[in-house]
Design an enzyme around this catalytic site. Structure first.
Site, PDB file in Angstrom:
ATOM      1  N   CYS A 289      22.108   8.112 -24.847  1.00 15.46           N
ATOM      2  CA  CYS A 289      21.433   9.099 -25.716  1.00 15.46           C
ATOM      3  C   CYS A 289      21.249   8.249 -27.052  1.00 15.46           C
ATOM      4  O   CYS A 289      21.927   7.878 -27.489  1.00 15.46           O
ATOM      5  CB  CYS A 289      22.453  10.345 -26.115  1.00 15.46           C
TER       6      CYS A 289
ATOM      7  N   GLY B 284      11.455  16.013 -16.634  1.00 17.69           N
ATOM      8  CA  GLY B 284      11.611  16.592 -17.943  1.00 17.69           C
ATOM      9  C   GLY B 284      10.576  16.987 -18.553  1.00 17.69           C
ATOM     10  O   GLY B 284      10.453  18.204 -18.750  1.00 17.69           O
TER      11      GLY B 284
ATOM     12  N   GLY C 246       8.501  10.610 -17.430  1.00 22.89           N
ATOM     13  CA  GLY C 246       7.097  10.894 -17.207  1.00 22.89           C
ATOM     14  C   GLY C 246       6.386  11.325 -16.149  1.00 22.89           C
ATOM     15  O   GLY C 246       5.233  11.382 -15.896  1.00 22.89           O
TER      16      GLY C 246
HETATM   17  C1  FMN Z   1      13.678  17.649 -26.012  1.00 22.68           C
HETATM   18  C2  FMN Z   1      14.557  16.628 -25.003  1.00 22.68           C
HETATM   19  C3  FMN Z   1      15.903  16.727 -25.081  1.00 22.68           C
HETATM   20  C4  FMN Z   1      16.577  15.765 -24.059  1.00 22.68           C
HETATM   21  N1  FMN Z   1      18.073  16.032 -24.154  1.00 22.68           N
HETATM   22  C5  FMN Z   1      18.796  15.387 -23.248  1.00 22.68           C
HETATM   23  C6  FMN Z   1      20.184  15.360 -23.052  1.00 22.68           C
HETATM   24  O1  FMN Z   1      20.831  16.406 -23.602  1.00 22.68           O
HETATM   25  N2  FMN Z   1      20.798  14.626 -22.331  1.00 22.68           N
HETATM   26  C7  FMN Z   1      20.101  13.632 -21.422  1.00 22.68           C
HETATM   27  O2  FMN Z   1      20.764  12.831 -20.631  1.00 22.68           O
HETATM   28  N3  FMN Z   1      18.835  13.516 -21.595  1.00 22.68           N
HETATM   29  C8  FMN Z   1      18.148  14.156 -22.407  1.00 22.68           C
HETATM   30  N4  FMN Z   1      16.786  14.078 -22.459  1.00 22.68           N
HETATM   31  C9  FMN Z   1      16.130  12.976 -21.739  1.00 22.68           C
HETATM   32  C10 FMN Z   1      15.501  13.436 -20.498  1.00 22.68           C
HETATM   33  O3  FMN Z   1      16.581  14.051 -19.465  1.00 22.68           O
HETATM   34  C11 FMN Z   1      14.824  12.391 -19.790  1.00 22.68           C
HETATM   35  O4  FMN Z   1      15.700  11.348 -19.387  1.00 22.68           O
HETATM   36  C12 FMN Z   1      13.611  11.725 -20.347  1.00 22.68           C
HETATM   37  O5  FMN Z   1      13.010  12.678 -21.418  1.00 22.68           O
HETATM   38  C13 FMN Z   1      12.653  11.165 -19.538  1.00 22.68           C
HETATM   39  O6  FMN Z   1      11.942  12.025 -18.718  1.00 22.68           O
HETATM   40  P1  FMN Z   1      10.865  12.699 -19.104  1.00 22.68           P
HETATM   41  O7  FMN Z   1       9.657  11.504 -19.426  1.00 22.68           O
HETATM   42  O8  FMN Z   1      10.376  13.345 -17.715  1.00 22.68           O
HETATM   43  O9  FMN Z   1      10.837  13.662 -20.030  1.00 22.68           O
HETATM   44  C14 FMN Z   1      15.953  14.992 -23.317  1.00 22.68           C
HETATM   45  C15 FMN Z   1      14.646  14.983 -23.502  1.00 22.68           C
HETATM   46  C16 FMN Z   1      13.891  15.797 -24.300  1.00 22.68           C
HETATM   47  C17 FMN Z   1      12.330  15.571 -24.123  1.00 22.68           C
END
Ligand code: FMN
Length: 310
Positions: free
Chosen positions: A134, A268, A247
């Protein structure tokens, strides 16, 4: 190959999923709101928002902003802590009829181990995902940027519980394969790639950063090539299964991750603008796999570089 005959089950070390489509931590809440919008029982797994040992208020607002091809967030692991999670969220999650992978983050080694032993045997927890990636909390990425710390925390969690373990890595490192190898050496069942990419947004008229926490994590279509690159590199470096995240919004995205080396994927940011996207991808998956002549996921996973056999 008839799409109806394609087997979708995915094996992540000791964890078996009915299909490879999961929703990513932090983008699906604790599934309550989403359960009204889609049949969550059909998902391969649900990853609720990361929990910590003690409650956390998270970072100051604004905590999200849209970008050209995605979004920046600096939520800062806002959550009510593990005890509130077990009491108030877990019974609900356990009743949804799918696999629940609980995402945990500790400030230090001891906190990770305490979280793992507290959740071990808690009804409804099928696996743990270690959020050692994170970017929005101090110390949040330490375990994901130093191979020896990564191995230590994964092996500590492994000793503290009998649950399958996924280690979720950050792309914000020079060599992600070194961290992945450390996670494997520590006993991880699988590796999730990637968490968000460190970024920022600026309000030039006010000469100020836009996010309250100044820096945030970039997600969405903008980071897909980075996530694909991470999966491709790590697939060549470890023998354990990989979970692609970053993505993913279309069936082509899903297939790219599978071919590059991911056994399963997490959706996500796309959940925010299309809450049913994960099931649309699940519905489209058998035909896409059949197009490659696949009978099961393993016929496609990591086949990049192999000549077209269709
Ligand atoms: C608003 C938001 C909150 C997130 N909170 C967490 C979290 O609490 N724990 C975690 O491991 N990843 C968290 N992520 C990361 C996502 O799980 C993911 O790894 C990342 O957004 C990439 O995937 P995506 O492009 O499909 O969103 C968060 C992402 C977003 C956008």
């Amino acid at each position: 190959m008839n799409p109806a005959d394609v087997h979708l089950d995915a094996q992540l070390g000791r964890l078996r999923l009915a299909n490879p489509i999961m929703v990513a931590s932090g983008t699906f809440g604790y599934a309550r709101e989403m359960a009204g919008l889609l049949d969550v029982a059909r998902l391969g797994a649900i990853l609720p928002k990361t929990i910590t040992l003690s409650p956390r208020a998270g970072n100051p607002p604004p905590r999200t902003i849209e970008t050209a091809a995605g979004m920046l967030n600096s939520i800062g692991l806002d959550n009510d802590g593990v005890e509130a999670f077990i009491e108030r969220q877990l019974p609900y999650l356990a009743g949804l009829g799918t696999v629940v992978i609980v995402s945990i983050a500790g400030k230090n080694y001891d906190e990770f181990v305490q979280l793992a032993s507290r959740l071990d045997g808690a009804a409804g927890v099928d696996a743990l995902e270690l959020n050692i990636s994170c970017p929005n909390v101090s110390g949040g990425v330490d375990f994901g940027t130093d191979p020896s710390m990564c191995e230590k925390v994964v092996s500590g969690v492994r000793r503290a519980c009998s649950l399958p373990i996924l280690a979720k890595l950050t792309p914000n490192v020079t060599d992600i394969t070194a961290i992945a190898r450390a996670a494997e050496a520590g006993g991880a069942d699988a590796i999730s790639l990637i968490n968000t990419c460190l970024g920022m947004a600026v309000d030039w008229r006010r000469r100020r950063p836009i996010l309250g926490n100044i820096l945030g994590g970039l997600s969405g279509p903008a980071i897909k090539p980075i996530a694909l690159r991470a999966v491709y590199q790590v697939a060549a470096a470890v023998a354990i299964p990989l979970v692609g995240v970053g993505g993913i919004a279309t069936i082509d995205d899903v297939m790219e991750f599978l071919v590059a080396g991911a056994t399963a994927v997490q959706i996500g940011t796309a959940n925010f603008y299309n809450p049913t996207v994960s099931l649309q991808l699940l519905d489209a998956l058998p035909a896409a796999l059949a197009e490659l002549g696949a009978r099961c996921l393993a016929d496609v996973v990591g086949t990049i570089g192999r000549k077209d056999e269709g």
